[in-house]
Design a protein around this motif. Structure first.
Motif, PDB file in Angstrom:
ATOM      1  N   ASN A  70       0.845  -1.193   0.000  1.00 23.51           N
ATOM      2  CA  ASN A  70       0.000   0.000   0.000  1.00 23.51           C
ATOM      3  C   ASN A  70       0.881   1.244   0.000  1.00 23.51           C
ATOM      4  N   GLN A  71       1.147   1.759  -1.176  1.00 22.82           N
ATOM      5  CA  GLN A  71       2.020   2.918  -1.318  1.00 22.82           C
ATOM      6  C   GLN A  71       1.497   4.108  -0.505  1.00 22.82           C
ATOM      7  N   VAL A  72       2.395   4.722   0.252  1.00 26.72           N
ATOM      8  CA  VAL A  72       2.070   5.891   1.063  1.00 26.72           C
ATOM      9  C   VAL A  72       2.918   7.050   0.547  1.00 26.72           C
ATOM     10  N   GLU A  73       2.249   8.124   0.152  1.00 25.54           N
ATOM     11  CA  GLU A  73       2.969   9.278  -0.382  1.00 25.54           C
ATOM     12  C   GLU A  73       3.926   9.839   0.668  1.00 25.54           C
TER      13      GLU A  73
ATOM     14  N   CYS B 133       8.538   3.435   0.608  1.00 22.80           N
ATOM     15  CA  CYS B 133       7.893   3.353  -0.710  1.00 22.80           C
ATOM     16  C   CYS B 133       8.834   3.866  -1.799  1.00 22.80           C
ATOM     17  N   TYR B 134       9.578   4.909  -1.487  1.00 16.53           N
ATOM     18  CA  TYR B 134      10.563   5.449  -2.424  1.00 16.53           C
ATOM     19  C   TYR B 134      11.589   4.371  -2.800  1.00 16.53           C
ATOM     20  N   LEU B 135      12.073   3.624  -1.789  1.00 13.61           N
ATOM     21  CA  LEU B 135      13.052   2.573  -2.066  1.00 13.61           C
ATOM     22  C   LEU B 135      12.460   1.496  -2.966  1.00 13.61           C
TER      23      LEU B 135
ATOM     24  N   GLU C 160      10.043   1.852  -5.062  1.00 12.12           N
ATOM     25  CA  GLU C 160       9.837   2.458  -6.388  1.00 12.12           C
ATOM     26  C   GLU C 160      11.138   2.469  -7.189  1.00 12.12           C
ATOM     27  N   LYS C 161      12.242   2.765  -6.517  1.00 14.43           N
ATOM     28  CA  LYS C 161      13.547   2.838  -7.196  1.00 14.43           C
ATOM     29  C   LYS C 161      14.088   1.447  -7.534  1.00 14.43           C
ATOM     30  N   GLY C 162      13.720   0.451  -6.742  1.00  9.90           N
ATOM     31  CA  GLY C 162      14.082  -0.919  -7.075  1.00  9.90           C
ATOM     32  C   GLY C 162      15.335  -1.447  -6.409  1.00  9.90           C
ATOM     33  N   ILE C 163      15.696  -2.638  -6.841  1.00 10.63           N
ATOM     34  CA  ILE C 163      16.754  -3.423  -6.209  1.00 10.63           C
ATOM     35  C   ILE C 163      18.110  -2.715  -6.211  1.00 10.63           C
ATOM     36  N   ASP C 164      18.454  -2.016  -7.286  1.00  9.55           N
ATOM     37  CA  ASP C 164      19.763  -1.352  -7.315  1.00  9.55           C
ATOM     38  C   ASP C 164      19.886  -0.310  -6.211  1.00  9.55           C
ATOM     39  N   LYS C 165      18.842   0.479  -5.998  1.00  8.32           N
ATOM     40  CA  LYS C 165      18.857   1.503  -4.951  1.00  8.32           C
ATOM     41  C   LYS C 165      18.887   0.854  -3.568  1.00  8.32           C
TER      42      LYS C 165
ATOM     43  N   ASP D 246      20.111   1.515  10.995  1.00  8.23           N
ATOM     44  CA  ASP D 246      19.893   1.865   9.582  1.00  8.23           C
ATOM     45  C   ASP D 246      20.129   0.652   8.684  1.00  8.23           C
ATOM     46  N   LEU D 247      21.201  -0.089   8.955  1.00  7.95           N
ATOM     47  CA  LEU D 247      21.515  -1.274   8.148  1.00  7.95           C
ATOM     48  C   LEU D 247      20.418  -2.323   8.271  1.00  7.95           C
ATOM     49  N   LEU D 248      19.972  -2.595   9.487  1.00  2.88           N
ATOM     50  CA  LEU D 248      18.909  -3.576   9.683  1.00  2.88           C
ATOM     51  C   LEU D 248      17.640  -3.169   8.944  1.00  2.88           C
ATOM     52  N   TYR D 249      17.292  -1.882   9.001  1.00  3.61           N
ATOM     53  CA  TYR D 249      16.117  -1.390   8.276  1.00  3.61           C
ATOM     54  C   TYR D 249      16.255  -1.671   6.779  1.00  3.61           C
ATOM     55  N   HIS D 250      17.393  -1.317   6.204  1.00  8.40           N
ATOM     56  CA  HIS D 250      17.586  -1.506   4.763  1.00  8.40           C
ATOM     57  C   HIS D 250      17.627  -2.991   4.396  1.00  8.40           C
ATOM     58  N   LEU D 251      18.156  -3.838   5.274  1.00  6.47           N
ATOM     59  CA  LEU D 251      18.131  -5.279   5.028  1.00  6.47           C
ATOM     60  C   LEU D 251      16.696  -5.814   5.051  1.00  6.47           C
ATOM     61  N   VAL D 252      15.867  -5.274   5.931  1.00  6.92           N
ATOM     62  CA  VAL D 252      14.457  -5.673   5.974  1.00  6.92           C
ATOM     63  C   VAL D 252      13.752  -5.256   4.685  1.00  6.92           C
ATOM     64  N   VAL D 253      14.064  -4.060   4.185  1.00  3.62           N
ATOM     65  CA  VAL D 253      13.503  -3.628   2.902  1.00  3.62           C
ATOM     66  C   VAL D 253      13.941  -4.590   1.797  1.00  3.62           C
ATOM     67  N   LEU D 254      15.201  -4.981   1.805  1.00  2.00           N
ATOM     68  CA  LEU D 254      15.713  -5.942   0.830  1.00  2.00           C
ATOM     69  C   LEU D 254      14.958  -7.267   0.928  1.00  2.00           C
TER      70      LEU D 254
END
Length: 108
Positions: free
Chosen positions: A18-21, A26-28, A30-35, A65-73
């Protein structure tokens, strides 16, 4: 006891579905796996630098911060929280069971 990482994972999954403006998560997506991978790498480097500098307060911030980004991954790649939990549980059963390394006889 509440599992903060599991809650984070559920929040990240919710943002994926559920995209939230204005949401950074959501930005991550949208930008995809490379970002996402770039951010994981950056945060990993920042953990190393903070730890090397002996700044525990900064290291805690960077680990978070790292744990957050790993969860996004994980969410991006369809890796469940339960799968990671199961792997960590399996590994914890091996605690104290060091691998035997091949020793080379330097005298021969």
């Amino acid at each position: 006891m509440t599992d903060v990482l599991e809650e984070l994972y559920q929040t990240v999954l919710s943002r994926k579905e559920n995209q939230v403006e204005g949401s950074y998560t959501c930005y991550l997506f949208e930008k995809g796996i490379d970002k996402i991978l770039k951010k994981c790498g950056e945060e990993c480097s920042e953990v190393i630098i903070a730890a090397k500098n002996g700044d525990n307060e900064e290291t805690v911030l960077e680990i978070s911060d790292l744990l957050y980004h790993l969860v996004v991954l994980m969410a991006n790649e369809g890796i469940s929280y339960e799968a990671v939990q199961a792997e960590l549980s399996k590994r914890s059963e091996k605690a104290g069971n060091l691998k035997q390394f091949h020793q080379v006889d330097k005298n021969s």
